[in-house]
Design an enzyme around this catalytic site. Structure first.
Site, PDB file in Angstrom:
ATOM      1  N   SER A  67       0.941  -1.155  -0.057  1.00  0.00           N
ATOM      2  CA  SER A  67       0.006  -0.018   0.108  1.00  0.00           C
ATOM      3  C   SER A  67       0.736   1.421   0.017  1.00  0.00           C
ATOM      4  O   SER A  67       0.280   2.279   0.056  1.00  0.00           O
ATOM      5  CB  SER A  67      -0.952  -0.080   0.990  1.00  0.00           C
ATOM      6  N   LYS A  70      -0.213   3.777  -2.589  1.00  0.00           N
ATOM      7  CA  LYS A  70      -1.123   4.687  -2.693  1.00  0.00           C
ATOM      8  C   LYS A  70      -0.911   6.280  -2.581  1.00  0.00           C
ATOM      9  O   LYS A  70      -1.719   7.069  -2.922  1.00  0.00           O
ATOM     10  CB  LYS A  70      -1.849   4.513  -1.331  1.00  0.00           C
ATOM     11  N   SER A 129      -5.602   3.626   4.622  1.00  0.00           N
ATOM     12  CA  SER A 129      -5.313   2.375   3.641  1.00  0.00           C
ATOM     13  C   SER A 129      -6.539   1.684   2.780  1.00  0.00           C
ATOM     14  O   SER A 129      -6.334   0.605   2.578  1.00  0.00           O
ATOM     15  CB  SER A 129      -4.286   1.528   4.024  1.00  0.00           C
ATOM     16  N   GLU A 165      -6.295  -3.195  -6.560  1.00  0.00           N
ATOM     17  CA  GLU A 165      -6.327  -3.764  -5.192  1.00  0.00           C
ATOM     18  C   GLU A 165      -7.466  -4.898  -5.333  1.00  0.00           C
ATOM     19  O   GLU A 165      -8.347  -4.730  -6.030  1.00  0.00           O
ATOM     20  CB  GLU A 165      -6.954  -2.824  -4.213  1.00  0.00           C
TER      21      GLU A 165
END
Length: 299
Positions: A67, A70, A129, A165
Site C-alpha cells: 500500500s 497509494k 489505507s 487492489e
C-alpha cells in the site's frame, strides 16, 4: 602460556563476546545483523535533509510496494486537480460489490449509499489505507498504468504499478509487478512532499497533511522516534510477510526533516508481518544521523 599467546586468546574472547551491534559497527552492519535475525530481506533508503547525508541498504533492490503505492496514486490525482479545479469535489458512486472485492475498505464501506468525493477518497486511501478508495481513484486516472506514467513524469523510472487492489498485494518473491526500490521511493517522496517540483504548493501541503494524519503507522516509523516528533507516513502490508513504511520525519525545534523508505519482505508464504523491523531500522537511522546532526542529537 606466554604473554603473546594469552593476549591473542583474550582478543578472540573479546571479539566473540562483543555485542551484535557494537558501537564500532557501521550502520549497514547493524541493519545487516537485524536482517539476519529477521529471516527476511530489508531495504532502506534514508536522507537527512540537513546535511544531505544518505544511509542505504539494498536500496536498489526491488521490493513489493503493497500500500505504499497509494502515495503515488493520490499524488497523481492531486496533479490532475491542478488543471481540473472541480476534481476533488466530484462525487463518486460505487457498489457494495466493489467494496467487497477490494477486501479492505474500512471507510468506503460506510458510504456505499451516498458515495464519496474524490477528496474523501484520497484521504481514505492515505489515512486508512482503504483499498477500494485506491481502485476508485485509479479508475478516474485510467488504471494502474497511469499511476506508473505519473511516476515517470516526476523522474521516477523504477516505480511500477501493474494491478488493482487487492491483486497488487501478492508480493511473490521475484515477481517484478507492483514493485519499486527503496531509493526510488525515498527520492519520489521527497520530491512530492518537500519540493514544488512535482506538485504545486497547495497540493503538496494537502498530501503532507494526509500523511501526517495516517492512522496505520503507529508501530512502524513512528515507533522508532521520540513521541514529540512529527511523522507523515504511508504503510504497506501484503503477501509473504511484506511490511513497509515510507515517510517524512520532522524532529522538534525546527530541525530539518528526514526522509525514510523502509521495506521488508520474506520468502515464506503466509509469513507474519514485522512492524518491529521497521521501528528498529528507524531507531538505527535516527541514532546514526544524530552523530553528525546536532539538532537531532539535542532532541
Amino acid at each position: 602460556m606466554n604473554s603473546r599467546y594469552l593476549n591473542l586468546v583474550l582478543l578472540v574472547i573479546i571479539s566473540v563476546s562483543a555485542p551484535l551491534w557494537a558501537d564500532s559497527d557501521s550502520i549497514q552492519q547493524r541493519i545487516g545483523a537485524l536482517e539476519a535475525s529477521s529471516g527476511g530481506r530489508i531495504g532502506v533508503s534514508a536522507v537527512d535533509t540537513f546535511s544531505n547525508r544518505r544511509i542505504a541498504y539494498r536500496e536498489n533492490e526491488l521490493f513489493p510496494l503493497c500500500s505504499t503505492s497509494k502515495v503515488m496514486g493520490v499524488a497523481a490525482i492531486l496533479k490532475k486537480s491542478m488543471t481540473d479545479k472541480q476534481l476533488l469535489q466530484q462525487k463518486i458512486r460505487y457498489t457494495q460489490h466493489m467494496v467487497d472485492a477490494s477486501e479492505y475498505a474500512p471507510i468506503t464501506q460506510r458510504y456505499v449509499k451516498q458515495g464519496m468525493t474524490v477528496e474523501q477518497l484520497c484521504a481514505a486511501a492515505l489515512t486508512y489505507s482503504d483499498n477500494n478508495a485506491l481502485n476508485l481513484l485509479m479508475k478516474i486516472l485510467g488504471g494502474p498504468e497511469t499511476v506508473t506514467d505519473f511516476a515517470r513524469s516526476i523522474g521516477d523510472e523504477l516505480f511500477t504499478l501493474n494491478r488493482w487492489e487487492p491483486a497488487l498485494n501478492s508480493a511473490i518473491p521475484g515477481d517484478k509487478r507492483d514493485t519499486s526500490t527503496p531509493a526510488a521511493m525515498e527520492k519520489s517522496l521527497q520530491r512530492l512532499v518537500l519540493s514544488d517540483k512535482a506538485l504545486a504548493t497547495s497540493q503538496r501541503l494537502q498530501l503532507q497533511n494526509w500523511l501526517i494524519k495516517n492512522t496505520t503507522g503507529d508501530a512502524r516509523i513512528r515507533a522508532g522516534v521520540p513521541k514529540t516528533w512529527q511523522v507523515g507516513d504511508k504503510t504497506g502490508t501484503c503477501g509473504y510477510g511484506s511490511t513497509n513504511d515510507i515517510g517524512i520525519i520532522w524532529p522538534s525545534a525546527g530541525c530539518s526533516p528526514i526522509v525514510v523508505a523502509i521495506y521488508f519482505t520474506q520468502k515464506k508464504l503466509g509469513a507474519s508481518s514485522r512492524e518491529d523491523i521497521i521501528a528498529s531500522v528507524t531507531q538505527l537511522l535516527v541514532k546514526e544521523f544524530s552523530k553528525k546532526n546536532p539538532c537531532i542529537r539535542e532532541h
